[in-house]
Motif scaffolding. Structure first.
Motif, PDB file in Angstrom:
ATOM      1  N   PRO A 176       0.842  -1.206   0.000  1.00  0.00           N
ATOM      2  CA  PRO A 176       0.000   0.000   0.000  1.00  0.00           C
ATOM      3  C   PRO A 176       0.877   1.256   0.000  1.00  0.00           C
ATOM      4  CG  PRO A 176      -0.334  -1.309   2.029  1.00  0.00           C
ATOM      5  CD  PRO A 176       0.800  -1.929   1.286  1.00  0.00           C
ATOM      6  N   SER A 184       0.289  -5.733   4.691  1.00  0.00           N
ATOM      7  CA  SER A 184      -0.196  -5.989   3.317  1.00  0.00           C
ATOM      8  C   SER A 184       0.901  -5.996   2.256  1.00  0.00           C
ATOM      9  CB  SER A 184      -1.274  -4.979   2.906  1.00  0.00           C
ATOM     10  OG  SER A 184      -2.290  -4.928   3.851  1.00  0.00           O
ATOM     11  N   LYS A 199      -6.324  -5.619  -6.472  1.00  0.00           N
ATOM     12  CA  LYS A 199      -7.768  -5.413  -6.243  1.00  0.00           C
ATOM     13  C   LYS A 199      -8.089  -5.162  -4.769  1.00  0.00           C
ATOM     14  CE  LYS A 199     -10.245  -7.403 -10.099  1.00  0.00           C
ATOM     15  NZ  LYS A 199      -9.758  -8.655 -10.682  1.00  0.00           N
ATOM     16  N   GLN A 200      -7.132  -5.408  -3.862  1.00  0.00           N
ATOM     17  CA  GLN A 200      -7.405  -5.245  -2.419  1.00  0.00           C
ATOM     18  C   GLN A 200      -7.933  -3.841  -2.116  1.00  0.00           C
ATOM     19  OE1 GLN A 200      -4.361  -7.385   0.283  1.00  0.00           O
ATOM     20  NE2 GLN A 200      -3.244  -6.756  -1.532  1.00  0.00           N
ATOM     21  N   ASN A 201      -7.268  -2.846  -2.671  1.00  0.00           N
ATOM     22  CA  ASN A 201      -7.777  -1.471  -2.559  1.00  0.00           C
ATOM     23  C   ASN A 201      -7.033  -0.579  -3.555  1.00  0.00           C
ATOM     24  OD1 ASN A 201      -5.439  -0.147  -1.221  1.00  0.00           O
ATOM     25  ND2 ASN A 201      -5.926  -1.620   0.389  1.00  0.00           N
ATOM     26  N   SER A 202      -7.510   0.657  -3.683  1.00  0.00           N
ATOM     27  CA  SER A 202      -6.969   1.533  -4.730  1.00  0.00           C
ATOM     28  C   SER A 202      -5.606   2.116  -4.364  1.00  0.00           C
ATOM     29  CB  SER A 202      -7.954   2.672  -4.990  1.00  0.00           C
ATOM     30  OG  SER A 202      -8.160   3.364  -3.789  1.00  0.00           O
ATOM     31  N   ASP A 203      -5.135   1.806  -3.171  1.00  0.00           N
ATOM     32  CA  ASP A 203      -3.873   2.387  -2.710  1.00  0.00           C
ATOM     33  C   ASP A 203      -2.662   1.492  -3.015  1.00  0.00           C
ATOM     34  OD1 ASP A 203      -2.541   4.503  -1.343  1.00  0.00           O
ATOM     35  OD2 ASP A 203      -2.354   3.231   0.437  1.00  0.00           O
ATOM     36  N   MET A 204      -2.913   0.335  -3.657  1.00  0.00           N
ATOM     37  CA  MET A 204      -1.812  -0.604  -3.863  1.00  0.00           C
ATOM     38  C   MET A 204      -0.830  -0.118  -4.941  1.00  0.00           C
ATOM     39  SD  MET A 204      -2.511  -2.615  -1.491  1.00  0.00           S
ATOM     40  CE  MET A 204      -1.374  -3.998  -1.600  1.00  0.00           C
TER      41      MET A 204
END
Ligand SMILES: Nc1ncnc2c1ncn2[C@@H]1O[C@H](COP(=O)(O)OP(=O)(O)O)[C@@H](O)[C@H]1O
Ligand SMILES: [Mg+2]
Length: 343
Positions: A176, A184, A199-204
């Motif tokens: 992240p 993570s 896809k976990q979140n937009s910060d990856m």
């Protein structure tokens, strides 16, 4: 208005009266489990002043090592800062620092208000604190300055394009952009895994995987002169839960020059912790934490005393550079301790 919940740990509190000119009282905010930082400050403030700690949890072991502590709300609570100001006044604080990333920008942002109370914020500017919290912004900053670092992407398509061009290859590191404590983090060896991780979140963020030696640097930049006055570097032998578990001290003039170039150009102040990789003889900046890092005790135990440098600065004394003033080949090994208290 938030309440002052003070607990005195020891009876060595100076009784009422005027603030002595030489008195140096340090507030360590959000001290958590960083008992050694509190202990080191106490060692260096003997006969000069007190160490006050704050935390939002009564189960933060470090607060019980301070001369006094206060339980405070979360740093995002509107009552938080007014309470910290009150503590500064009540305890005649001369210097404040935080041990957690999200609080660094907050203290820096209110530097002038602290100064009006006679309190020096021991740390870097708000802009630099914000920059170091954002790995993507940091990557762009390093690229702009031509400082070697791992090639990074926020968009999978940009990465795939470079992959087709042969500019990057698997494995890649995924983390992240606003992460910390190694949460993570993952490695992807193929597109399918990468897509799932992204896809976990937009910060990856996708990053070139660095194969090489991991190095930790503890650096002190004099708050009065703005000069780097101390650098301690160690090779990380073993990492555990995002922290260096075992390390080995070493010195390299080329590395010191690399650190000086990076730090001077950025304008950091006070204590900073830098993660560096050495890949094929090339040093690369990986991450900066503008505070005491979890590995700082390694430096202190090797005689690299940055608490003394802070106390000198708070007394108005400019420190003279003592870069690399430690022995090489010291092996540092962490171990766990336990504190027990009645609830
Ligand atoms: N590009 C990379 N290649 C290889 N290992 C990496 C890379 N980026 C990070 N790491 C490993 O993951 C750890 C955590 O990553 P880091 O960027 O420092 O984030 P955090 O803010 O969570 O500490 C690092 O200490 C390092 O061991
Ligand atoms: Mg890190």
């Amino acid at each position: 208005m938030a309440r002052l919940n003070k607990e005195d740990n020891q009876g060595d509190s100076p009784k009422t009266g005027e603030k002595k000119m030489s008195e140096i009282n340090i507030l360590v905010a959000s001290s958590g489990t960083r008992n050694k930082i509190i202990r080191y400050f106490k060692e260096n403030l003997k006969g000069k002043g007190r160490v006050i700690a704050t935390d939002m949890s009564a189960n933060a072991p470090s607060i019980y090592e301070a001369d006094a502590f206060y339980l405070v709300p979360r740093i995002t609570d509107p009552g938080y800062l007014p309470l910290i100001f009150d503590i500064c006044k009540k305890e005649r604080i001369t210097g404040i620092l935080s041990l957690i990333d999200p609080e660094l920008s907050l203290l820096a942002k209110h530097k002038a208000e602290f100064e009006a109370l006679g309190v020096t914020v021991i740390g870097s500017s708000e802009e630099l604190c914000d920059l170091t919290l954002d790995k993507w912004a940091m990557y762009n900053y390093l690229m702009d300055r031509d400082i070697p670092c791992a090639r990074s992407y926020m968009k999978i398509d940009d990465f795939l394009q470079d992959l087709r061009k042969g500019a990057i290859s698997y494995p890649v590191f995924v983390k992240p952009a606003h992460g910390s404590a190694s949460l993570s983090i993952a490695v992807a060896n193929d597109e399918e895994t990468l897509r799932v991780l992204m896809k976990q979140n937009s910060d990856m963020m996708i990053q070139e995987f660095l194969h090489g030696k991991e190095i930790g640097a503890d650096v002190y930049i004099d708050m009065l002169s703005g000069q780097i006055v101390s650098i301690f570097t160690k090779e990380k032998l073993l990492m555990r839960a995002g922290e260096t578990d075992k390390g080995r001290s070493f010195k390299d003039e080329k590395l010191f020059a690399f650190i000086q170039d990076f730090v001077n150009g950025a304008g950091f102040r006070g204590q900073i912790d830098i993660d560096i990789f050495e890949v094929d003889g090339q040093y690369m900046i990986s991450e900066v934490n503008p505070r005491f890092g979890g590995g700082y005790p390694h430096a202190y135990e090797c005689g690299v005393n940055h608490m003394a440098l802070i106390v000198n600065n708070l007394e108005g004394t400019v420190n003279q550079p003592v870069i690399g003033n430690y022995e090489e080949g010291m092996i540092m090994m962490k171990y766990v301790e336990v504190m027990v208290r009645h609830e």
